[in-house]
Scaffold this motif. Structure first.
Motif, short mmCIF file in Angstrom:
data_model
loop_
_atom_site.label_atom_id
_atom_site.label_comp_id
_atom_site.label_asym_id
_atom_site.label_seq_id
_atom_site.Cartn_x
_atom_site.Cartn_y
_atom_site.Cartn_z
N PRO A 274 -70.91 -23.89 -59.88
CA PRO A 274 -69.88 -24.86 -60.26
C PRO A 274 -70.02 -25.42 -61.67
O PRO A 274 -69.10 -26.08 -62.14
N GLY A 275 -71.14 -25.24 -62.34
CA GLY A 275 -71.20 -25.79 -63.70
C GLY A 275 -72.59 -25.93 -64.30
O GLY A 275 -72.89 -25.34 -65.33
N PRO A 276 -73.48 -26.69 -63.68
CA PRO A 276 -74.77 -26.93 -64.31
C PRO A 276 -75.61 -25.65 -64.41
O PRO A 276 -75.57 -24.79 -63.52
N ASP A 277 -76.36 -25.54 -65.50
CA ASP A 277 -77.21 -24.36 -65.67
C ASP A 277 -78.22 -24.22 -64.53
O ASP A 277 -78.59 -23.12 -64.15
N GLY A 278 -78.65 -25.35 -63.99
CA GLY A 278 -79.63 -25.32 -62.92
C GLY A 278 -79.11 -24.70 -61.64
O GLY A 278 -79.89 -24.34 -60.76
N TRP A 279 -77.77 -24.59 -61.52
CA TRP A 279 -77.18 -23.99 -60.33
C TRP A 279 -76.86 -22.52 -60.54
O TRP A 279 -76.25 -21.89 -59.67
N LEU A 280 -77.24 -21.96 -61.66
CA LEU A 280 -77.09 -20.52 -61.89
C LEU A 280 -78.32 -19.82 -61.32
O LEU A 280 -79.46 -20.18 -61.64
N THR A 281 -78.12 -18.83 -60.48
CA THR A 281 -79.25 -18.20 -59.81
C THR A 281 -80.06 -17.35 -60.79
O THR A 281 -79.52 -16.84 -61.78
N PRO A 282 -81.35 -17.19 -60.55
CA PRO A 282 -82.16 -16.29 -61.40
C PRO A 282 -81.60 -14.88 -61.44
O PRO A 282 -81.65 -14.21 -62.48
N GLU A 283 -81.06 -14.41 -60.32
CA GLU A 283 -80.48 -13.06 -60.30
C GLU A 283 -79.30 -12.97 -61.26
O GLU A 283 -79.17 -11.99 -62.02
N ALA A 284 -78.45 -13.97 -61.25
CA ALA A 284 -77.30 -13.97 -62.16
C ALA A 284 -77.74 -14.07 -63.61
O ALA A 284 -77.20 -13.37 -64.48
N SER A 285 -78.72 -14.93 -63.89
CA SER A 285 -79.23 -15.06 -65.26
C SER A 285 -79.79 -13.74 -65.77
O SER A 285 -79.54 -13.33 -66.91
N ALA A 286 -80.56 -13.06 -64.92
CA ALA A 286 -81.14 -11.78 -65.32
C ALA A 286 -80.06 -10.75 -65.59
O ALA A 286 -80.15 -9.97 -66.55
N VAL A 453 -63.82 -36.35 -47.88
CA VAL A 453 -64.65 -36.42 -49.09
C VAL A 453 -63.87 -35.78 -50.24
O VAL A 453 -63.35 -34.67 -50.10
N VAL A 454 -63.77 -36.49 -51.35
CA VAL A 454 -63.11 -35.96 -52.55
C VAL A 454 -64.16 -35.80 -53.64
O VAL A 454 -64.72 -36.79 -54.13
N GLY A 455 -64.45 -34.57 -53.99
CA GLY A 455 -65.39 -34.31 -55.08
C GLY A 455 -64.63 -33.90 -56.32
O GLY A 455 -63.79 -33.00 -56.28
N ARG A 456 -64.91 -34.55 -57.42
CA ARG A 456 -64.24 -34.23 -58.69
C ARG A 456 -65.29 -33.85 -59.74
O ARG A 456 -66.25 -34.58 -59.98
N ASP A 457 -65.12 -32.67 -60.36
CA ASP A 457 -66.01 -32.22 -61.43
C ASP A 457 -67.47 -32.29 -61.01
O ASP A 457 -68.34 -32.67 -61.82
N VAL A 458 -67.76 -31.95 -59.77
CA VAL A 458 -69.13 -32.06 -59.27
C VAL A 458 -70.04 -31.14 -60.07
O VAL A 458 -69.75 -29.97 -60.30
N GLY A 459 -71.16 -31.69 -60.50
CA GLY A 459 -72.12 -30.96 -61.31
C GLY A 459 -71.95 -31.17 -62.79
O GLY A 459 -72.82 -30.79 -63.58
N ARG A 460 -70.86 -31.81 -63.21
CA ARG A 460 -70.61 -32.05 -64.62
C ARG A 460 -70.83 -33.52 -64.95
O ARG A 460 -71.01 -34.35 -64.07
N ALA A 461 -70.78 -33.82 -66.24
CA ALA A 461 -71.10 -35.19 -66.68
C ALA A 461 -70.14 -36.22 -66.09
O ALA A 461 -70.51 -37.36 -65.81
N GLN A 462 -68.87 -35.83 -65.90
CA GLN A 462 -67.85 -36.76 -65.40
C GLN A 462 -67.70 -36.72 -63.89
O GLN A 462 -66.69 -37.17 -63.34
N GLU A 463 -68.70 -36.20 -63.20
CA GLU A 463 -68.67 -36.06 -61.74
C GLU A 463 -68.36 -37.38 -61.03
O GLU A 463 -68.84 -38.45 -61.42
N SER A 464 -67.56 -37.28 -59.96
CA SER A 464 -67.34 -38.43 -59.09
C SER A 464 -67.20 -37.95 -57.66
O SER A 464 -66.79 -36.82 -57.40
N LEU A 465 -67.56 -38.80 -56.73
CA LEU A 465 -67.47 -38.47 -55.31
C LEU A 465 -66.88 -39.68 -54.59
O LEU A 465 -67.39 -40.80 -54.73
N THR A 466 -65.80 -39.45 -53.85
CA THR A 466 -65.13 -40.53 -53.14
C THR A 466 -65.08 -40.18 -51.65
O THR A 466 -64.73 -39.06 -51.29
#
Length: 506
Positions: A274-286, A453-466
């Protein structure tokens, strides 16, 4: 009557490059103003000094700082804001007295020029005219005799102060480029050029049109000798087709061999999460570190680090099949290719489009391998707690590829089955009614207090959860950046979060 303010571009340094109109205004000015760096002579004044009329009033606007280091209480930005206000007040005093003021600008007044800050503060109060000047990059390409852009080439002007990864990405994505503001940034700029595969053709031009002018390949420049008054020219040069692969042309097979003679081909479909580098799998990075081409929707390509030898093929958001065919053509020609997709490519992503395009017998020799990614529903659910801990369904409200009647039928079936429901693509600029309709359909089968649950831009700087209820959901607040999770009857909200029990009472 007030005086006139003139912003006059004096070009890159050679007095002969000042326009005739600019020279006439300078020679008849009551007041000539110019900016100067802390402890430095004004380059604009040095360029135009031979045109100053006798007895002209000079206003030197000397910057208090040239870097971010300052003891001003407002920091660097505060120091500059005060400086511009004070400078504007000095010029306004002359204009109020009826004196015409010529404010000199290096290069062109509106191209990274200090004149703009005076224009912001004075143009609404006094008659103002701007006289364009020759920008440094135009003089640099002339000095190096380097044709910059041809026909439909795209030119990008970049400041060397950009973050290095972003600079590399933009250099890779354009046909021709100018990089300004070098000096201390040069080592990072050189690395970015190398990562973008543009170093071999990049030219360095220093002190263009001034005494001491020189130009040479960027690869040969000693970084310790680079002044601020230097820039990099990356010519487009489409004559030899070097950039054609990034425009979408199919790479040809080696001479003398047909596509059928090539080694077995493979196309990777890579989920970026969804966005953050930490959520990119090692397999995908390789995988992304090994391919030579990445194909995808532009914003997704922006998340792929640029490196030397990587060619990027960006396209719009509604041409999935064309994008898939282009990637398959590259793979069939023996290239190492990855199609990138946000989230998981198999969840409303590019994987299905690739498999659809791959049904064409022309791609019979291309194997397709999908590398999964964290999906948006997983990311939103994790932020909320465990709302999809039991049986759940996933539905897209987009009716671009299916009739809305099908969407409604599926919503009713999910609601009647008491499944947790994740809703993708809930709304867009052209689709504004679907959320309200879906809410009405679901309320035919679900209680008004059903958890949503409403998730907006989850994983990004402007993330919000309602967390709200089905009846309390406001469709007007939902857009394409949102993902909704509508709970089942058993879904509950506790101190720990939103969760759905794995068990179901008979």
């Amino acid at each position: 009557m007030t005086g006139h303010l003139y912003g006059v571009g004096v070009g890159p340094g050679d007095p002969d490059l000042i326009t005739r109109k600019g020279a006439r205004l300078i020679a008849s000015a009551d007041v000539i103003a110019y900016h100067a760096g802390a402890g430095k002579e004004s380059n604009a004044r040095r360029t135009a000094a031979g045109l100053f009329p006798q007895g002209v009033v000079e206003e030197e606007l000397r910057y208090p700082v040239t870097t971010g280091a300052t003891d001003h209480p407002g920091g660097y930005a505060g120091a500059l804001a005060d400086f511009y206000e004070q400078s504007a007040a000095r010029l306004a005093a002359h204009l109020d007295a009826g004196r015409d003021v010529v404010l000199l600008a290096e290069g062109d007044p509106l191209f990274y020029g200090s004149f703009m800050y005076m224009h912001d503060r004075l143009a609404g109060r006094y008659p103002t005219e701007i006289v364009p000047g020759v920008p440094a990059f135009a003089a640099a390409t002339a000095a190096a005799a380097a044709p910059l852009v041809r026909q439909t080439d795209m030119l990008t002007v970049l400041p060397g102060t950009m973050p290095e990864p972003e600079l590399a990405r933009r250099l890779a994505d354009t046909d021709a480029a100018i990089v300004l503001k070098l000096g201390r940034t040069f080592p990072a700029v050189r690395r970015a050029l190398e990562a973008a595969g543009r170093l071999d053709h990049a030219l360095y031009v220093e002190r263009v049109s001034m005494p001491g002018q020189r130009w040479l390949p960027v690869a040969e420049v000693d970084a310790d000798t680079v002044p601020y008054f230097a820039l990099v020219v990356v010519p487009g040069d489409t004559r030899n087709g070097r950039r054609s692969r990034q425009r979408g042309a199919v790479v040809e097979a080696d001479a003398g061999r047909s596509v059928r003679d090539q080694p077995a081909a493979e196309l990777l479909v890579v989920g970026l999460g969804p966005g953050p580098d930490g959520w990119l799998t090692p397999e995908a990075s390789a995988a992304l570190a090994q391919v030579d081409h990445v194909v995808g929707y532009g914003p997704y390509l922006d998340r792929v680090p640029q490196r030397s030898g990587l060619t990027r093929h960006a396209s719009g958001n509604t041409v999935e099949l064309d994008r898939a065919r282009h990637a398959l053509d590259l793979a069939r020609a023996g290239e190492r290719v990855a199609v990138v997709s946000g989230g998981d490519p198999g969840v409303f992503g590019m994987a299905a489009a690739v498999f659809e395009a791959a049904e064409d017998p022309a791609y019979a020799d291309v194997a397709v391998r999908v590398l999964p990614g964290v999906s948006a529903v997983q990311a939103v659910a994790a932020r909320a707690g465990a709302p999809i801990g039991a049986d759940f369904a996933v539905v897209s409200l987009s009716d671009r590829l299916k009739p809305w009647t099908v969407v409604e039928r599926r919503l009713r079936a999910v609601a009647a089955a008491d499944l947790v429901l994740a809703i993708y693509n809930p709304a867009s600029r052209s689709r504004t009614h679907q959320v309200a309709t879906a809410q009405r359909v679901l309320l035919e089968h679900r209680r008004p207090d059903t958890v949503v649950v409403v998730g907006r831009d989850v994983g990004r700087a402007q993330e919000s959860l309602t967390v709200t209820t089905l009846a309390g959901l406001d469709p007007a607040t939902i857009d394409m950046r949102c993902l909704l999770i509508v709970g089942a009857d058993a879904t509950r909200v506790t101190r720990a979060g939103v969760w759905t029990p794995r068990w179901v009472q008979g």
